[in-house]
Design a protein around this motif. Structure first.
Motif, mmCIF file in Angstrom:
data_model
loop_
_atom_site.group_PDB
_atom_site.id
_atom_site.type_symbol
_atom_site.label_atom_id
_atom_site.label_comp_id
_atom_site.label_asym_id
_atom_site.label_seq_id
_atom_site.Cartn_x
_atom_site.Cartn_y
_atom_site.Cartn_z
ATOM 1 N N GLU A 184 15.748 11.668 6.098
ATOM 2 C CA GLU A 184 16.443 10.741 6.983
ATOM 3 C C GLU A 184 15.941 10.862 8.413
ATOM 4 O O GLU A 184 15.649 9.876 9.069
ATOM 5 C CB GLU A 184 17.951 11.011 6.969
ATOM 6 N N ASN A 185 15.886 12.083 8.891
ATOM 7 C CA ASN A 185 15.529 12.300 10.292
ATOM 8 C C ASN A 185 14.895 13.676 10.453
ATOM 9 O O ASN A 185 15.574 14.659 10.724
ATOM 10 C CB ASN A 185 16.794 12.192 11.142
ATOM 11 N N SER A 308 17.559 -5.617 0.825
ATOM 12 C CA SER A 308 17.252 -5.789 2.242
ATOM 13 C C SER A 308 18.184 -6.809 2.893
ATOM 14 O O SER A 308 18.446 -6.724 4.081
ATOM 15 C CB SER A 308 15.788 -6.193 2.433
ATOM 16 N N ASN A 311 21.448 -4.695 3.150
ATOM 17 C CA ASN A 311 21.004 -3.851 4.249
ATOM 18 C C ASN A 311 22.109 -3.194 5.053
ATOM 19 O O ASN A 311 22.070 -3.113 6.267
ATOM 20 C CB ASN A 311 20.115 -4.661 5.210
ATOM 21 N N ARG A 313 23.476 0.061 6.170
ATOM 22 C CA ARG A 313 23.060 1.460 6.159
ATOM 23 C C ARG A 313 24.184 2.276 5.559
ATOM 24 O O ARG A 313 25.360 2.030 5.811
ATOM 25 C CB ARG A 313 22.747 1.970 7.561
ATOM 26 N N SER A 316 22.736 2.103 1.052
ATOM 27 C CA SER A 316 21.419 2.186 0.439
ATOM 28 C C SER A 316 20.939 3.628 0.445
ATOM 29 O O SER A 316 21.193 4.373 1.385
ATOM 30 C CB SER A 316 20.431 1.306 1.208
ATOM 31 N N PRO A 319 15.639 6.509 2.160
ATOM 32 C CA PRO A 319 15.539 7.481 3.254
ATOM 33 C C PRO A 319 15.029 6.792 4.508
ATOM 34 O O PRO A 319 14.050 6.052 4.457
ATOM 35 C CB PRO A 319 14.522 8.492 2.728
ATOM 36 N N ALA A 320 15.716 7.043 5.635
ATOM 37 C CA ALA A 320 15.416 6.274 6.839
ATOM 38 C C ALA A 320 13.999 6.506 7.337
ATOM 39 O O ALA A 320 13.376 5.622 7.907
ATOM 40 C CB ALA A 320 16.419 6.616 7.933
ATOM 41 N N ALA A 321 13.482 7.720 7.130
ATOM 42 C CA ALA A 321 12.154 8.022 7.678
ATOM 43 C C ALA A 321 11.069 7.856 6.630
ATOM 44 O O ALA A 321 9.986 8.422 6.765
ATOM 45 C CB ALA A 321 12.132 9.441 8.234
#
Lengths: 331, 370
Positions: A184-185, A308, A311, A313, A316, A319-321
């Motif tokens: 994620e981050n 999408s 969408n 957050r 879903s 993974p954000a990254a």
């Protein structure tokens, strides 16, 4: 053929033909949860398949085959990890190259071995008997579902166990939580003392190893006959698609495998289904088989668009990254 | 003593050249070791491969013409892909766009090829292929700008949908399906080589230069000028650097993305038209994987239009050469080229790292955190 027999065979095929998808998907979920989009599933599975098959036959043991398939898959993962994690290479490109490279190795090794002596699966009792179906007591006696779901070879059960174990690992353990944080981050994960590089390396290798086993299954299921088309035959790409369909959840991946598997098994069984149920399913025989082949991709495209559009957050599992390299000095 | 990685601002050209040439050579050496391990003399094999068996061959000009036939679609596709990649739009749908272009040009050739004059049907083929491929590429781009749908995965899916559509056309024997040969009982694609064929220019006694080679060079020059000297080309590079900057500067980012992806896909369609026009028949393996290889080439060339010609010439030598060599080295499969190609790109990606970063020793007293 009687109706029950046809249905049983259909359910049996759904499972038998499509478990490699589950291996590929679960492996890819693990890789993607670490924030890496690995498009090399097809190549990784091919490498696992060819080496797993050859070493398994030479050692005359299914276990050795599974282990070497895992190891060679993990090695592909290591190439990917060195390039994208340590050397900051673009993930899309590295993954695609891994696919080309893996398929190249598959054909190269298979071809050069075939010129000498190709190991025939039936000559190696340890492999061919190990791959026989195992009847699960009691459960396998249930009509239709019994034979369809509970009379498979050991790799089918192993695949389900791995999927559930990965689900448990990701959602119920500290290490799994840390892995998700990395995906994620990574900068935030790094700041609380998680070793981002080590986490990525570890999970890319394990995930790719799991894909390798899936490739090995595929080879065994085709009785190890090596010819002009690859054993994997696009399953690696479907696995990439299935990850999205399963919303990055290994348990849902089991369900997704069976949904996709349903469409994969349809062309195989369509004519017998249409014969057994001429009224209800007679139209099945009229549908072109290419539509069935394209369906997994069409469904995934629709799922991709739908997710999408939604969408939101949180809902879903993406993974954000995902797809972004982490460079510590740029934090 | 610890090490850590530091970004470097500039890398001298000679160092870059050394790194990349070194990477390619290392890949060739590793490939040679692999060949040795299966008992093949690498020097003999490589000689045969890199010369494509042309030395001492009386029909060397045919080999070279076949080589150019392979090279043209790869060059155009790679250049097209580099347009989208410059904008960081991951168009990996080259295969699908190529197939759609091929189907469209096949459609034109089979439907009107025998009535229209040849030059006209060739032009219509090219235009139709560009439109079909461009529109097919636009699907992913539109969803990207509208809903930010991941274009990597979307174009990947579209590849396979297109492939199965082509397979459907190749296997479905029906009255409406004019793509198939009517005289054959078994479904097989109809040939149109007697009506439409890309013209060739005779050079010398034997050599015939296909007009597609000129088209490829022209595309290369135009794209180079487009990227370097036009406003639109500049917009592409700004978006590639930062979408934020671009929209802050008042650019209509969505429109530019749509326009560029259409252009990229349309050029791939042109590549398909060249391929179909030269072959005179469709086939399910019409793409020869240029959609995939093009990605590798574009990246090897650092998206630099000039170097794309060099990189695709090299990759094409590998592919054509390995096929030629396979006939005299039966134990080496022609997919050795794919392996070598993968190795080269892996090592070039690694070399990239050293042009962008350097490894520095941590100073004394400083804590190692690398």
């Amino acid at each position: 053929m009687d109706k029950i027999g046809v249905l049983t065979q259909f359910v049996y095929n759904i499972v038998l033909l499509n478990i490699p998808l589950l291996y590929g998907t679960v492996g890819e979920i693990m890789v993607e949860k670490s924030g890496c989009l690995n498009l090399g599933v097809e190549g990784t599975m091919a490498v696992g398949a060819i080496f797993g098959y050859i070493f398994g036959c030479y050692a005359n043991s299914l276990g050795v085959g599974i282990f070497s398939a895992f190891l060679m898959g993990a090695l592909c993962g290591l190439i990917f990890a060195v390039l994208t994690v340590s050397l900051q290479a673009n993930q899309n490109i590295t993954g695609l190259t891994l696919s080309t490279f893996g398929l190249g190795i598959y054909f190269f090794v298979g071809h050069s071995l075939k010129a000498k002596a190709w190991p025939v699966m039936n000559d190696y009792a340890g492999v061919s008997e190990g791959f026989q179906g195992i009847q699960i007591p009691l459960l396998s006696k249930i009509p239709i579902i019994g034979k369809g779901l509970f009379s498979h070879n050991i790799l089918v059960y192993l695949g389900i166990v791995i999927a559930l174990a990965v689900w448990w690992y990701l959602n119920r353990t500290t290490l799994g939580l840390r892995l998700r944080a990395v995906g994620e981050n990574p900068a935030a994960a790094d700041s609380v003392g998680i070793n981002v590089k080590r986490m990525k390396y570890l999970h890319i290798c394990i995930g790719c190893g799991i894909m390798g086993i899936g490739g090995y299954y595929m080879g065994l299921n085709m009785s190890g006959s090596f010819n002009s088309s690859c054993w994997i035959n696009g399953y690696g790409w479907i696995a990439v698609a299935l990850v999205i369909f399963a919303n990055w959840n290994p348990a849902l991946a089991i369900l997704g495998t069976f949904v996709f598997g349903f469409f994969n098994a349809l062309p195989v069984s369509a004519s017998s289904l249409a014969m057994a149920f001429p009224k209800g399913l007679g139209w099945l025989a009229a549908i072109p088989s290419q539509l069935y082949d394209a369906l997994p991709f069409i469904i995934t495209a629709i799922v991709l668009i739908a997710t999408s559009i939604r969408n939101k957050r949180g809902s879903s599992g993406l993974p954000a990254a995902l797809g972004l390299n982490y460079f510590r000095e740029e934090r | 003593m610890g090490f850590h990685i530091v970004k470097r601002d500039n890398c001298p050209l000679w160092q870059k050249c050394c790194l990349y040439i070194g990477a390619v050579l290392l890949a060739v050496v590793i490939g040679g070791i692999v060949l040795l391990s299966i008992g093949v003399n690498p020097i003999k094999y490589y000689t045969r491969m890199f010369t494509m068996g042309m030395i001492g061959n009386r029909i060397a000009h045919v080999t070279f013409m076949n080589y150019l036939k392979k090279l043209v679609p790869l060059v155009i596709t790679s250049i097209a892909l580099s347009l989208a990649f410059k904008m960081r739009f991951w168009n990996i749908g080259g295969e699908g766009q190529f197939i759609m272009g091929a189907i469209a040009s096949g459609f034109v050739a089979l439907k009107w090829g025998n009535v229209l004059p040849m030059w006209l049907s060739l032009i219509i083929m090219c235009v139709a292929a560009m439109l079909a491929a461009g529109l097919y590429g636009l699907i992913a781009a539109w969803f990207k700008v509208r809903f930010s749908t991941n274009e990597t995965l979307m174009t990947l899916m579209l590849n396979y949908i297109a492939l199965h559509f082509l397979m459907f056309l190749s296997e479905r024997k029906e009255d409406w399906n004019f793509f198939l040969d009517e005289t054959s009982a078994r479904p097989k694609f109809a040939s149109f080589s007697q009506f439409v064929k890309m013209p060739t220019i005779k050079i010398g006694a034997k050599f015939e230069l296909n007009i597609c080679v000129i088209i490829a060079v022209l595309v290369g020059v135009l794209v180079f000028l487009y990227l370097k000297y036009t406003k639109q080309g500049y917009e592409i590079s700004v978006i590639g650097d930062s979408v934020g900057t671009a929209s802050y500067a008042g650019m209509n980012v969505k429109r530019i993305i749509l326009r560029t992806v259409f252009l990229s896909a349309a050029l791939i369609g042109l590549a398909a038209a060249c391929r179909v026009g030269t072959a005179g028949i469709l086939s399910t393996s019409i793409t020869e994987d240029v959609g995939w290889t093009g990605i590798i080439v574009a990246w090897l060339a650092k998206l630099n239009t000039g170097i794309i010609f060099l990189a695709s010439a090299l990759i094409c030598v590998l592919q054509q050469g390995s096929e030629v060599a396979a006939s005299s080295f039966s134990q080496v499969s022609s997919s050795f080229a794919n392996m070598l190609q993968g190795l080269i790109l892996f090592l070039v990606l690694a070399a990239d790292f050293f042009t962008r970063f350097r490894i520095a020793r941590a100073k004394k007293g400083e804590k190692n955190n690398g």
